[in-house]
Design a protein around this motif. Structure first.
Motif, PDB file in Angstrom:
ATOM      1  N   LEU A  57       0.845  -1.193   0.000  1.00  0.00           N
ATOM      2  CA  LEU A  57       0.000   0.000   0.000  1.00  0.00           C
ATOM      3  C   LEU A  57       0.878   1.239   0.000  1.00  0.00           C
ATOM      4  O   LEU A  57       1.732   1.412   0.875  1.00  0.00           O
ATOM      5  CB  LEU A  57      -0.904   0.003   1.231  1.00  0.00           C
ATOM      6  CG  LEU A  57      -1.917  -1.147   1.330  1.00  0.00           C
ATOM      7  CD1 LEU A  57      -2.706  -1.042   2.626  1.00  0.00           C
ATOM      8  CD2 LEU A  57      -2.863  -1.149   0.131  1.00  0.00           C
ATOM      9  N   ALA A  58       0.702   2.094  -1.006  1.00  0.00           N
ATOM     10  CA  ALA A  58       1.503   3.316  -1.124  1.00  0.00           C
ATOM     11  C   ALA A  58       0.994   4.376  -0.162  1.00  0.00           C
ATOM     12  O   ALA A  58      -0.216   4.545   0.020  1.00  0.00           O
ATOM     13  CB  ALA A  58       1.453   3.828  -2.560  1.00  0.00           C
ATOM     14  N   LEU A  59       1.930   5.111   0.444  1.00  0.00           N
ATOM     15  CA  LEU A  59       1.583   6.165   1.399  1.00  0.00           C
ATOM     16  C   LEU A  59       2.080   7.524   0.904  1.00  0.00           C
ATOM     17  O   LEU A  59       3.091   7.607   0.207  1.00  0.00           O
ATOM     18  CB  LEU A  59       2.210   5.864   2.764  1.00  0.00           C
ATOM     19  CG  LEU A  59       1.840   4.531   3.425  1.00  0.00           C
ATOM     20  CD1 LEU A  59       2.589   4.371   4.740  1.00  0.00           C
ATOM     21  CD2 LEU A  59       0.340   4.416   3.637  1.00  0.00           C
ATOM     22  N   GLY A  60       1.364   8.579   1.278  1.00  0.00           N
ATOM     23  CA  GLY A  60       1.795   9.932   0.954  1.00  0.00           C
ATOM     24  C   GLY A  60       1.968  10.202  -0.525  1.00  0.00           C
ATOM     25  O   GLY A  60       2.915  10.876  -0.934  1.00  0.00           O
ATOM     26  N   ALA A  61       1.040   9.700  -1.331  1.00  0.00           N
ATOM     27  CA  ALA A  61       1.220   9.728  -2.784  1.00  0.00           C
ATOM     28  C   ALA A  61       0.504  10.882  -3.488  1.00  0.00           C
ATOM     29  O   ALA A  61       0.592  10.992  -4.711  1.00  0.00           O
ATOM     30  CB  ALA A  61       0.739   8.405  -3.385  1.00  0.00           C
TER      31      ALA A  61
END
Length: 358
Positions: A57-61
């Protein structure tokens, strides 16, 4: 068209969603479309999805996605998954008033409930309904799934079927050097896919069947099932031609899931000439009846034994009717491109605002 695809599921993950998306992207490009894929492997900070560590899961994108939107200036936007990237893309589209479509690949509420029974299905469907109904169209793989989602309050549902690579999955792989199951008692009943609780694999493993039962694939439930079912042959994950041989050398492919929205592996088994046994569930009930390539029943053992009697030639013939090109043409037709005059004005205005800020 310039098509922007946003997905939290992408290579090197191995599952039906990734296979569907990657093949659709390839076909879109072969048809002359320009496709940009935004996925977690583009350098984002990520964390593993609880209970699915191979999914990141990508964060701060947000800033990165906005920059990618501006650089590509898409004509059509498709948000494929409901993860962190999907939610950021959805917020950008709503904020910028850009039309977008989504797709309903997995029965997420059922998956969550299978792992965390204290989370009610209603809560999962409320989450999914809020996500998908904000768009301009929800692509679903089967009529059964469409009807079920309509009853739960989902809007703007359109069909997007699935295809199969009949060059990779083919009958002539059967029996090479005695076959991959040459040392196992026959007949061979095989499950191929993720080894996870929502796949309902134990319903297959508990059956009293002649011959051998085989499970092909990785997953969080693998070690547990290995310990519990000593008489079952577990191969682990396979890919490429080796995967296709495990389909082709089986006598029956068993699909016990109730939670899949389609079941791409069903078509892959059929393409190898292997008939399918499944429960009456979304996916199998839409694909198998009338195909002469499998049996659906509330009695999975009965379906397995009846599937043994089916023609492998009929299974292959049915699979050949399902091409990835036809699937991709349907996908493209479902997209909601922004009208050309509005699109030109919008991106021109955004470029001007960006220059003024600079």
């Amino acid at each position: 068209m310039r098509i922007l695809l946003v997905t939290d599921a992408w290579e090197p993950q191995v599952n039906g969603v990734v296979r569907t998306l990657s093949r659709t992207v390839d076909e879109c490009r072969a048809m002359g479309h320009e496709v940009e894929v935004i996925h977690p492997g583009l350098g984002f900070k990520t964390i593993p999805l609880p209970t699915y560590p191979d999914i990141k899961l990508a964060l701060g994108a947000r800033d990165d996605l906005e920059a990618r939107f501006r650089a590509f200036e898409p004509e059509a936007i498709h948000i494929s998954t409901e993860g962190t990237l999907g939610h950021v893309a959805r917020r950008i589209c709503l904020s910028w008033k850009l039309p977008f479509t989504t797709s309903y690949h997995t029965q997420f509420p059922e998956y969550v409930h299978a792992r965390f029974p204290f989370i009610p299905l209603a809560a999962g469907y409320a989450f999914m309904r809020r996500f998908h109904n904000a768009g301009n169209g929800i692509m679903v793989a089967t009529e059964t799934m469409r009807q079920g989602l309509v009853k739960r309050g989902f809007n703007n549902l359109v069909p997007w079927s699935r295809g199969v690579d009949t060059d990779q999955f083919r009958p002539d792989l059967r029996g090479i050097d005695g076959g991959v199951y040459k040392d196992l008692p026959k007949p061979v009943f095989a499950y191929v896919g993720r080894v996870a609780v929502e796949k309902n694999i134990e319903a297959f493993l508990k059956l009293d069947l002649p011959g051998s039962k085989v499970v092909v694939g990785p997953g969080p439930q693998l070690e547990e099932l290995k310990r519990k079912y000593r008489n079952v042959h577990f191969t682990g994950g396979k890919s490429g031609e080796e995967l296709a041989r495990h389909f082709a050398d089986a006598d029956v492919f068993v699909f016990p899931s109730f939670t899949d929205t389609f079941g791409l592996v069903i078509l892959e088994a059929m393409a190898c000439g292997t008939p399918v046994a499944a429960f009456i569930a979304p996916g199998p009930r839409d694909i198998i009846p009338g195909s002469k390539a499998g049996v659906v029943s509330n009695d999975l053992k009965q379906a397995c034994l009846q599937a043994l009697e089916l023609s492998r030639e009929d299974a292959r013939a049915f699979a050949e009717q399902n091409s990835w090109r036809a699937c991709t043409e349907q996908f493209v037709a479902n997209l909601k491109p922004q009208p050309r005059p509005e699109r030109k004005r919008f991106w021109k205005r955004l470029r001007r605002l960006r220059r003024n800020k600079g």
